[in-house]
Scaffold this active site. Structure first.
Site, PDB file in Angstrom:
ATOM      1  NE  ARG A   1      -3.099   2.503   2.729  1.00  0.00           N
ATOM      2  CZ  ARG A   1      -3.072   3.440   3.856  1.00  0.00           C
ATOM      3  NH1 ARG A   1      -2.463   2.843   4.943  1.00  0.00           N
ATOM      4  NH2 ARG A   1      -3.755   4.520   4.005  1.00  0.00           N
TER       5      ARG A   1
ATOM      6  CG  HIS B   1      -0.973   8.850   3.938  1.00  0.00           C
ATOM      7  ND1 HIS B   1      -1.196   7.362   4.035  1.00  0.00           N
ATOM      8  CD2 HIS B   1      -0.817   9.216   5.019  1.00  0.00           C
ATOM      9  CE1 HIS B   1      -0.824   7.083   5.267  1.00  0.00           C
ATOM     10  NE2 HIS B   1      -0.602   8.373   5.854  1.00  0.00           N
TER      11      HIS B   1
ATOM     12  CD  GLU C   1      -4.516   7.061  10.141  1.00  0.00           C
ATOM     13  OE1 GLU C   1      -4.360   8.307  10.607  1.00  0.00           O
ATOM     14  OE2 GLU C   1      -4.075   5.948  10.645  1.00  0.00           O
TER      15      GLU C   1
ATOM     16  CG  ASN D   1      -4.801   2.845   8.655  1.00  0.00           C
ATOM     17  OD1 ASN D   1      -4.637   2.090   8.045  1.00  0.00           O
ATOM     18  ND2 ASN D   1      -4.185   3.997   8.482  1.00  0.00           N
TER      19      ASN D   1
ATOM     20  CE1 TYR E   1       0.878   2.509  13.837  1.00  0.00           C
ATOM     21  CE2 TYR E   1      -1.414   3.306  13.045  1.00  0.00           C
ATOM     22  CZ  TYR E   1      -0.061   2.949  12.520  1.00  0.00           C
ATOM     23  OH  TYR E   1       0.442   3.058  11.363  1.00  0.00           O
TER      24      TYR E   1
ATOM     25  CD  GLU F   1      -1.494   3.778   8.364  1.00  0.00           C
ATOM     26  OE1 GLU F   1      -1.004   4.255   9.424  1.00  0.00           O
ATOM     27  OE2 GLU F   1      -1.525   4.535   7.430  1.00  0.00           O
TER      28      GLU F   1
HETATM   29  C1  GBH Z   1      -1.111   6.718  11.057  1.00  0.00           C
HETATM   30  O1  GBH Z   1      -1.655   7.611  11.897  1.00  0.00           O
HETATM   31  C2  GBH Z   1      -0.688   7.442   9.753  1.00  0.00           C
HETATM   32  O2  GBH Z   1      -1.518   7.071   8.856  1.00  0.00           O
HETATM   33  C3  GBH Z   1       0.739   7.202   9.267  1.00  0.00           C
HETATM   34  O3  GBH Z   1       0.958   8.188   8.223  1.00  0.00           O
HETATM   35  C4  GBH Z   1       1.471   7.311  10.629  1.00  0.00           C
HETATM   36  O4  GBH Z   1       2.985   7.265  10.467  1.00  0.00           O
HETATM   37  C5  GBH Z   1       1.354   6.230  11.402  1.00  0.00           C
HETATM   38  O5  GBH Z   1      -0.133   6.167  11.946  1.00  0.00           O
HETATM   39  C6  GBH Z   1       2.153   6.297  12.588  1.00  0.00           C
HETATM   40  O6  GBH Z   1       1.777   7.108  13.388  1.00  0.00           O
HETATM   41  O7  GBH Z   1      -1.172   6.284  22.330  1.00  0.00           O
HETATM   42  O8  GBH Z   1      -3.049   4.305  22.102  1.00  0.00           O
HETATM   43  O9  GBH Z   1      -3.877   6.346  22.375  1.00  0.00           O
HETATM   44  C7  GBH Z   1      -1.934   7.204  13.036  1.00  0.00           C
HETATM   45  C8  GBH Z   1      -2.812   8.197  13.918  1.00  0.00           C
HETATM   46  C9  GBH Z   1      -3.219   8.801  16.078  1.00  0.00           C
HETATM   47  C10 GBH Z   1      -2.618   6.370  15.616  1.00  0.00           C
HETATM   48  C11 GBH Z   1      -2.906   8.579  17.737  1.00  0.00           C
HETATM   49  C12 GBH Z   1      -1.974   6.334  17.224  1.00  0.00           C
HETATM   50  C13 GBH Z   1      -2.519   7.331  19.640  1.00  0.00           C
HETATM   51  C14 GBH Z   1      -2.862   5.815  20.094  1.00  0.00           C
HETATM   52  N1  GBH Z   1      -2.470   8.063  15.353  1.00  0.00           N
HETATM   53  N2  GBH Z   1      -2.997   7.328  18.137  1.00  0.00           N
HETATM   54  S1  GBH Z   1      -2.905   5.760  21.976  1.00  0.00           S
END
Ligand code: GBH
Length: 476
Positions: free
Chosen positions: A79, A125, A174, A300, A302, A377
């Protein structure tokens, strides 16, 4: 480890999509090469004196090497996103096409196909051409027709030029996160009672019109599919109290129900309407193209945090928390972390949160509409420290553990009937983490920016390869 778990051997289908993801501004560099003009990120980061993507990790020149790595890692998909500023530098529908920019992506697409790697293209993006920000404030445009027409025309250009070979399209990355970035990073001034709602609303309309165009004009002959990618950080109540429960529901509705839920369900979230009476609705004609405007559910993800139940006033919270509807979120309770600690504010490792999220998305959105889920992601950041040797960097144990645990949840979810279609790790390469610079490293490939952008695979690439060999059913 997952690659030895007998219960999960061959649980994923032979056509399961697996590979890595990236984004144009974070990896390409070549910021003024071959006719590219600035995006909002070039201008913003430079103005703030931060590290920029001027050279990034030089994928504008090293794309052959990137494809070689993907092949070595055993990926069947990649991707990446197209830089609008490269293919139509001034941005607008009547502005000229930059053939050299088109040529770059043609070469990349052809090389991927040659290596049997399926391209997944993200149209947007976050790197909006600066001229559109200057002309009408980009996605904040008061006249929504302007951003819709320019975006749809840009999308049409990509479908026309690449659609013969590219069959998987993601309109926006996002949109919810872009709302926050628009408010607190890209612009120094923000009317918090209105601008974020405009940016979210216009993004959904841009997405819906793009999907509508693709379905009418390209899908019948090109036969591809199109969707969107949402980010959802999962939020769970910290205790049994009603306050904590309501706060968690509100935070999740904000990330999922605002810029995504209505798309699938065809109605605005009642939780959000109650909290934000100014939430704009769509006209009946708009609803016709908004509802059902995705062929898959791109996700996505995290991390996971606890909602304490405390509502904090704007001004006391960071952008992310504010758009969690002012819901206080914490990752530690009395010194006990919710999962393995993340580096420097980056997400903690909370695999059970990912599982709960998959259940929620399946039950609320994907399942009832027959949509499969593609993780577009997921990954773990390790902070760059000056005294770490390359050997230590390659031996990325925390990331290996993260991937192992999260993909185990994915496999289990699939086994229990949640249709999981794919998984793309973030990220193929160490890259520019937006306004945080190059120190947070999400890559499964180390990049030495001081030495010709030399790429070195980290050990997690082997872990993922072994995981897919074990869990994806062979079709032979
Ligand atoms: C993505 O955004 C993007 O698409 C990408 O470009 C970027 O490099 C990648 O993530 C890595 O950051 O601490 O558990 O509360 C992610 C947006 C928003 C994801 C804040 C993590 C906090 C999680 N982020 N979020 S937490």
């Amino acid at each position: 480890p997952l690659c030895e778990n007998p219960d999960l051997k061959g649980v994923l289908p032979p056509d399961f999509v697996q590979g890595y993801a990236s984004a144009s501004y974070q990896i390409e560099g070549g910021h003024d090469t071959d006719g590219r003009l600035p995006s909002v990120w070039d201008i913003t980061l430079r103005a703030q004196g931060l590290e920029t993507g001027d050279e990034a990790v030089d994928s504008y020149h090293l794309w052959r090497e990137d494809v070689r790595l993907l092949k070595e890692y055993g990926c069947n998909a990649y991707r990446f996103s197209v830089s609008w500023s490269r293919v139509r530098p001034l941005g607008g529908k009547d502005d000229p096409v930059n053939e050299k920019g088109i040529g770059y992506y043609n070469n990349l697409i052809d090389a991927l196909l040659e290596a049997n790697i399926t391209p997944y293209i993200t149209l947007f993006h976050w790197d909006l051409p600066q001229p559109l920000q200057d002309r009408y404030k980009g996605f904040r445009a008061a006249n929504k027709a302007a951003i819709i027409e320019d975006f749809v025309s840009y999308a049409e250009l990509l479908f026309e030029r690449f659609g013969d070979r590219v069959k998987n399209w993601i309109t926006l990355n996002e949109p919810f996160v872009y709302v926050i970035l628009d408010a607190v990073v890209l612009n120094s001034e923000c009317d918090f009672d209105n601008d974020p709602f405009t940016v979210a609303h216009n993004q959904i309309l841009v997405h819906a019109h793009t999907v509508d165009l693709y379905r009418r004009k390209f899908q019948p002959t090109q036969g591809g599919r199109i969707g969107i990618t949402l980010n959802i950080d999962w939020v769970v109540p910290i205790d049994e109290s009603q306050e904590a429960k309501d706060a968690a529901d509100l935070a999740v509705a904000m990330a999922l129900g605002w810029v995504g839920g209505e798309r699938v369900k065809g109605e605005l979230s009642s939780i959000l309407k109650k909290r934000y009476p100014q939430l704009p609705d769509f006209t009946p004609d708009e609803w016709k193209i908004v509802k059902g405007s995705s062929d898959f559910f791109g996700l996505n993800h995290y991390g996971t945090k606890w909602a304490t139940g405390k509502i904090v006033e704007r001004g006391q919270v960071s952008g992310f928390q504010f758009f969690g509807a002012g819901v206080e979120q914490v990752a530690e309770k009395d010194g006990v972390p919710i999962g393995r600690r993340g580096h420097n504010g980056h997400p903690y490792t909370v695999p059970w949160g990912f599982r709960q999220l998959l259940n929620h998305v399946h039950k609320q959105y994907a399942g009832p509409n027959g949509l499969g889920i593609i993780i577009t992601e997921n990954g773990f950041a390790i902070q760059d420290e000056a005294d770490r040797t390359l050997e230590q960097i390659v031996d990325d144990k925390e990331r290996q553990e993260y991937y192992d645990l999260y993909i185990t949840e994915l496999c289990q979810a699939h086994k229990e009937g949640i249709k999981m279609e794919g998984y793309l790790g973030w990220s193929l390469l160490d890259n520019l983490e937006w306004n945080q610079g190059y120190a947070p490293r999400f890559g499964v490939t180390h990049v030495d920016r001081a030495n010709g952008f030399k790429r070195t695979p980290k050990d997690s690439t082997k872990v993922l390869k072994a995981i897919w060999q074990h869990t994806i059913k062979s079709d032979k």
